[in-house]
Design a protein around this motif. Structure first.
Motif, PDB file in Angstrom:
ATOM      1  N   ARG A  88       0.806  -1.222   0.000  1.00 40.02           N
ATOM      2  CA  ARG A  88       0.000   0.000   0.000  1.00 40.02           C
ATOM      3  C   ARG A  88       0.836   1.267   0.000  1.00 40.02           C
ATOM      4  O   ARG A  88       0.297   2.360  -0.137  1.00 40.02           O
ATOM      5  N   ASN A  89       2.139   1.123   0.190  1.00 43.52           N
ATOM      6  CA  ASN A  89       3.015   2.291   0.184  1.00 43.52           C
ATOM      7  C   ASN A  89       4.447   1.861  -0.130  1.00 43.52           C
ATOM      8  O   ASN A  89       4.728   0.665  -0.290  1.00 43.52           O
ATOM      9  N   LYS A  90       5.345   2.831  -0.199  1.00 46.10           N
ATOM     10  CA  LYS A  90       6.733   2.559  -0.571  1.00 46.10           C
ATOM     11  C   LYS A  90       7.457   1.696   0.456  1.00 46.10           C
ATOM     12  O   LYS A  90       8.278   0.852   0.106  1.00 46.10           O
ATOM     13  N   LEU A  91       7.177   1.920   1.730  1.00 43.09           N
ATOM     14  CA  LEU A  91       7.843   1.129   2.765  1.00 43.09           C
ATOM     15  C   LEU A  91       7.500  -0.352   2.646  1.00 43.09           C
ATOM     16  O   LEU A  91       8.377  -1.214   2.770  1.00 43.09           O
ATOM     17  N   GLN A  92       6.240  -0.646   2.402  1.00 44.28           N
ATOM     18  CA  GLN A  92       5.854  -2.046   2.228  1.00 44.28           C
ATOM     19  C   GLN A  92       6.497  -2.638   0.972  1.00 44.28           C
ATOM     20  O   GLN A  92       6.918  -3.793   0.971  1.00 44.28           O
ATOM     21  N   THR A  93       6.582  -1.844  -0.079  1.00 37.38           N
ATOM     22  CA  THR A  93       7.217  -2.312  -1.316  1.00 37.38           C
ATOM     23  C   THR A  93       8.686  -2.617  -1.084  1.00 37.38           C
ATOM     24  O   THR A  93       9.194  -3.664  -1.498  1.00 37.38           O
ATOM     25  N   VAL A  94       9.382  -1.700  -0.414  1.00 31.50           N
ATOM     26  CA  VAL A  94      10.805  -1.892  -0.119  1.00 31.50           C
ATOM     27  C   VAL A  94      11.003  -3.088   0.810  1.00 31.50           C
ATOM     28  O   VAL A  94      11.909  -3.900   0.612  1.00 31.50           O
ATOM     29  N   GLY A  95      10.143  -3.196   1.824  1.00 34.41           N
ATOM     30  CA  GLY A  95      10.239  -4.325   2.746  1.00 34.41           C
ATOM     31  C   GLY A  95      10.058  -5.648   2.028  1.00 34.41           C
ATOM     32  O   GLY A  95      10.807  -6.601   2.254  1.00 34.41           O
ATOM     33  N   GLY A  96       9.066  -5.711   1.135  1.00 33.69           N
ATOM     34  CA  GLY A  96       8.840  -6.922   0.350  1.00 33.69           C
ATOM     35  C   GLY A  96      10.024  -7.232  -0.548  1.00 33.69           C
ATOM     36  O   GLY A  96      10.402  -8.394  -0.724  1.00 33.69           O
TER      37      GLY A  96
END
Length: 201
Positions: free
Chosen positions: A86-94
């Motif tokens: 849902r956001n950049k942090l989740q994308t980076v974490g994934g």
């Protein structure tokens, strides 16, 4: 009709990727159990789990192949994390966790006894837990609390005087599996909701 088939196909793939997080852990521990049955000398209180993949062990390929197959499932799971981010942090974490899946496979390739083994196995855990922290910071409520708690517990685990490397590894792996279970359940739920809403439209 064609559009409905595409939606159902997409829903199936999303659901499969989400479930892969749980499957990765199950496949890994299955390989451990089978390997231990072939190597009765192994002790959780004396050895490292990777000793089961050492060429001196009986049928080391079972453990090493288990790592590689688990890595495939883990990578599939990270696709669902990134796609549903849902956001950049989740994308980076994934993305961080997806890289850890590559290192998990490399542990099976560079088994115990090879020079790169310590690096790839250590980096797998470092990369995964950093991914958990970053993903958690980009999440909300329950997932955020769980992710940050798991990261803290991982750090605490490093300070515990475990009698063996295997027990430390098992502890850390269980924490990873908790993260996978929580997020797999969430992704499966979202996938089902997405499919229902799509068919209504």
């Amino acid at each position: 009709m064609l559009e409905l088939k595409r939606l159902r196909s997409g829903q199936f793939i999303r659901s499969l990727c989400a479930k892969s997080g749980i499957l990765a852990g199950l496949v890994y521990w299955l390989s451990v159990v089978i390997s231990i049955s072939r190597n009765p000398w192994f002790s959780f209180f004396k050895n490292a789990l990777s000793d089961l993949g050492n060429p001196k062990a009986t049928a080391p390929w079972i453990y090493n192949l288990g790592l590689i197959i688990s890595a495939v499932f883990l990578f599939a799971f990270t696709i669902s994390l990134i796609v549903d981010a849902r956001n950049k942090l989740q994308t980076v974490g994934g993305a961080y966790i997806s890289v850890s899946a590559i290192f998990l496979a490399l542990i099976g390739v560079f088994h115990s006894g090879t020079e790169p083994h310590v690096f790839v196995s250590t980096y797998f855990f470092v990369q995964f837990f950093l991914g958990i922290l970053i993903y958690g910071l980009g999440s909300f409520s329950f997932v955020k609390k769980i992710s940050i708690t798991l990261f803290i517990l991982a750090l605490v685990g490093l300070g515990i005087p475990w009698p063996s490397t295997a027990l430390l590894e098992a502890y850390e792996i269980i924490l990873l599996m908790v993260f996978a279970y929580v997020n797999s359940s969430k992704q499966i739920s979202h996938s089902s909701e997405f499919g229902v809403e799509s068919m209504r439209k």
